[in-house]
Design a protein around this motif. Structure first.
Motif, PDB file in Angstrom:
ATOM      1  N   ILE A  10      11.411 -30.393  13.384  1.00  0.00           N
ATOM      2  CA  ILE A  10      10.660 -28.932  13.594  1.00  0.00           C
ATOM      3  C   ILE A  10       9.926 -28.841  12.558  1.00  0.00           C
ATOM      4  O   ILE A  10       8.747 -28.354  12.951  1.00  0.00           O
ATOM      5  CB  ILE A  10      11.600 -27.818  14.302  1.00  0.00           C
ATOM      6  N   ARG A  11      10.390 -28.793  11.261  1.00  0.00           N
ATOM      7  CA  ARG A  11       9.567 -28.473  10.438  1.00  0.00           C
ATOM      8  C   ARG A  11       8.526 -29.346  10.042  1.00  0.00           C
ATOM      9  O   ARG A  11       7.207 -29.009   9.700  1.00  0.00           O
ATOM     10  CB  ARG A  11      10.567 -28.615   8.874  1.00  0.00           C
ATOM     11  N   GLU A  12       8.720 -30.613  10.213  1.00  0.00           N
ATOM     12  CA  GLU A  12       7.827 -31.776  10.074  1.00  0.00           C
ATOM     13  C   GLU A  12       6.672 -31.590  11.056  1.00  0.00           C
ATOM     14  O   GLU A  12       5.438 -31.837  10.881  1.00  0.00           O
ATOM     15  CB  GLU A  12       8.307 -33.040   9.901  1.00  0.00           C
ATOM     16  N   SER A  13       7.206 -31.300  12.431  1.00  0.00           N
ATOM     17  CA  SER A  13       6.142 -31.205  13.506  1.00  0.00           C
ATOM     18  C   SER A  13       5.131 -29.961  13.271  1.00  0.00           C
ATOM     19  O   SER A  13       4.037 -30.158  13.660  1.00  0.00           O
ATOM     20  CB  SER A  13       6.708 -31.161  14.747  1.00  0.00           C
ATOM     21  N   LYS A  14       5.535 -29.094  12.467  1.00  0.00           N
ATOM     22  CA  LYS A  14       4.718 -27.922  12.185  1.00  0.00           C
ATOM     23  C   LYS A  14       3.978 -28.069  10.803  1.00  0.00           C
ATOM     24  O   LYS A  14       3.315 -27.046  10.435  1.00  0.00           O
ATOM     25  CB  LYS A  14       5.571 -26.678  12.283  1.00  0.00           C
ATOM     26  N   GLY A  15       4.109 -28.936  10.336  1.00  0.00           N
ATOM     27  CA  GLY A  15       3.413 -29.319   8.897  1.00  0.00           C
ATOM     28  C   GLY A  15       4.056 -28.281   7.795  1.00  0.00           C
ATOM     29  O   GLY A  15       3.015 -28.342   6.833  1.00  0.00           O
ATOM     30  N   ILE A  16       5.200 -28.143   7.827  1.00  0.00           N
ATOM     31  CA  ILE A  16       5.888 -27.492   6.905  1.00  0.00           C
ATOM     32  C   ILE A  16       6.803 -28.232   5.901  1.00  0.00           C
ATOM     33  O   ILE A  16       7.494 -28.999   6.340  1.00  0.00           O
ATOM     34  CB  ILE A  16       6.691 -26.354   7.494  1.00  0.00           C
ATOM     35  N   CYS A  17       6.612 -28.013   4.537  1.00  0.00           N
ATOM     36  CA  CYS A  17       7.544 -28.910   3.579  1.00  0.00           C
ATOM     37  C   CYS A  17       8.580 -28.058   3.367  1.00  0.00           C
ATOM     38  O   CYS A  17       8.784 -26.937   3.750  1.00  0.00           O
ATOM     39  CB  CYS A  17       6.535 -29.187   2.339  1.00  0.00           C
ATOM     40  N   GLN A  18       9.614 -28.833   2.629  1.00  0.00           N
ATOM     41  CA  GLN A  18      10.724 -28.150   2.209  1.00  0.00           C
ATOM     42  C   GLN A  18      10.545 -26.840   1.358  1.00  0.00           C
ATOM     43  O   GLN A  18      11.277 -25.774   1.432  1.00  0.00           O
ATOM     44  CB  GLN A  18      11.848 -29.102   1.676  1.00  0.00           C
ATOM     45  N   VAL A  19       9.629 -27.035   0.500  1.00  0.00           N
ATOM     46  CA  VAL A  19       9.210 -26.043  -0.549  1.00  0.00           C
ATOM     47  C   VAL A  19       8.557 -24.749   0.218  1.00  0.00           C
ATOM     48  O   VAL A  19       9.247 -23.687   0.016  1.00  0.00           O
ATOM     49  CB  VAL A  19       8.153 -26.413  -1.612  1.00  0.00           C
ATOM     50  N   GLY A  20       7.901 -24.912   1.190  1.00  0.00           N
ATOM     51  CA  GLY A  20       7.329 -23.667   2.050  1.00  0.00           C
ATOM     52  C   GLY A  20       8.571 -23.435   2.734  1.00  0.00           C
ATOM     53  O   GLY A  20       8.444 -21.977   2.930  1.00  0.00           O
ATOM     54  N   LEU A  21       9.502 -23.831   3.333  1.00  0.00           N
ATOM     55  CA  LEU A  21      10.577 -23.275   4.181  1.00  0.00           C
ATOM     56  C   LEU A  21      11.430 -22.832   3.369  1.00  0.00           C
ATOM     57  O   LEU A  21      11.989 -21.409   3.428  1.00  0.00           O
ATOM     58  CB  LEU A  21      11.245 -24.413   5.009  1.00  0.00           C
ATOM     59  N   ALA A  22      11.764 -23.133   2.207  1.00  0.00           N
ATOM     60  CA  ALA A  22      12.383 -22.646   1.143  1.00  0.00           C
ATOM     61  C   ALA A  22      12.037 -21.239   0.711  1.00  0.00           C
ATOM     62  O   ALA A  22      12.723 -20.126   0.667  1.00  0.00           O
ATOM     63  CB  ALA A  22      12.921 -23.631  -0.142  1.00  0.00           C
ATOM     64  N   SER A  23      10.927 -21.222   0.290  1.00  0.00           N
ATOM     65  CA  SER A  23      10.293 -19.965  -0.177  1.00  0.00           C
ATOM     66  C   SER A  23      10.076 -19.014   0.995  1.00  0.00           C
ATOM     67  O   SER A  23      10.426 -17.650   0.631  1.00  0.00           O
ATOM     68  CB  SER A  23       8.697 -20.450  -0.800  1.00  0.00           C
ATOM     69  N   ALA A  24       9.730 -19.168   2.117  1.00  0.00           N
ATOM     70  CA  ALA A  24       9.748 -18.241   3.066  1.00  0.00           C
ATOM     71  C   ALA A  24      11.327 -17.672   3.624  1.00  0.00           C
ATOM     72  O   ALA A  24      11.265 -16.510   3.991  1.00  0.00           O
ATOM     73  CB  ALA A  24       9.172 -18.825   4.435  1.00  0.00           C
ATOM     74  N   THR A  25      12.131 -18.486   3.340  1.00  0.00           N
ATOM     75  CA  THR A  25      13.445 -18.198   3.779  1.00  0.00           C
ATOM     76  C   THR A  25      14.407 -17.710   2.629  1.00  0.00           C
ATOM     77  O   THR A  25      15.659 -17.099   2.871  1.00  0.00           O
ATOM     78  CB  THR A  25      14.186 -19.118   4.618  1.00  0.00           C
TER      79      THR A  25
END
Length: 66
Positions: A10-25
């Motif tokens: 899901i993360r990759e399909s939305k073009g979100i990297c692990q860094v972005g997800l980590a920062s947001a959560t």
């Protein structure tokens, strides 16, 4: 019982990297990666934060393996 997930897909399909997800959560990239790979079991708080970030139900992201 193990908990599997489809966070990475899901993360990759939305073009979100692990860094972005980590920062947001508020989680580290190490934690995100370990949960994605099934090394660490996610806490209830982790599952809720990730589901809220993606605006999805927890059940759409995480699955109990029997």
């Amino acid at each position: 019982m193990a908990v599997s997930n489809n966070i990475k897909g899901i993360r990759e399909s939305k073009g979100i990297c692990q860094v972005g997800l980590a920062s947001a959560t508020g989680y580290s990239t190490k934690t995100i990666g370990r949960v994605e790979r099934g090394i660490n079991a996610p806490s209830a708080e982790f599952m809720l934060r990730i589901a809220k970030y993606f605006n999805m139900l927890v059940e759409d992201l995480f699955h109990v393996e029997e």
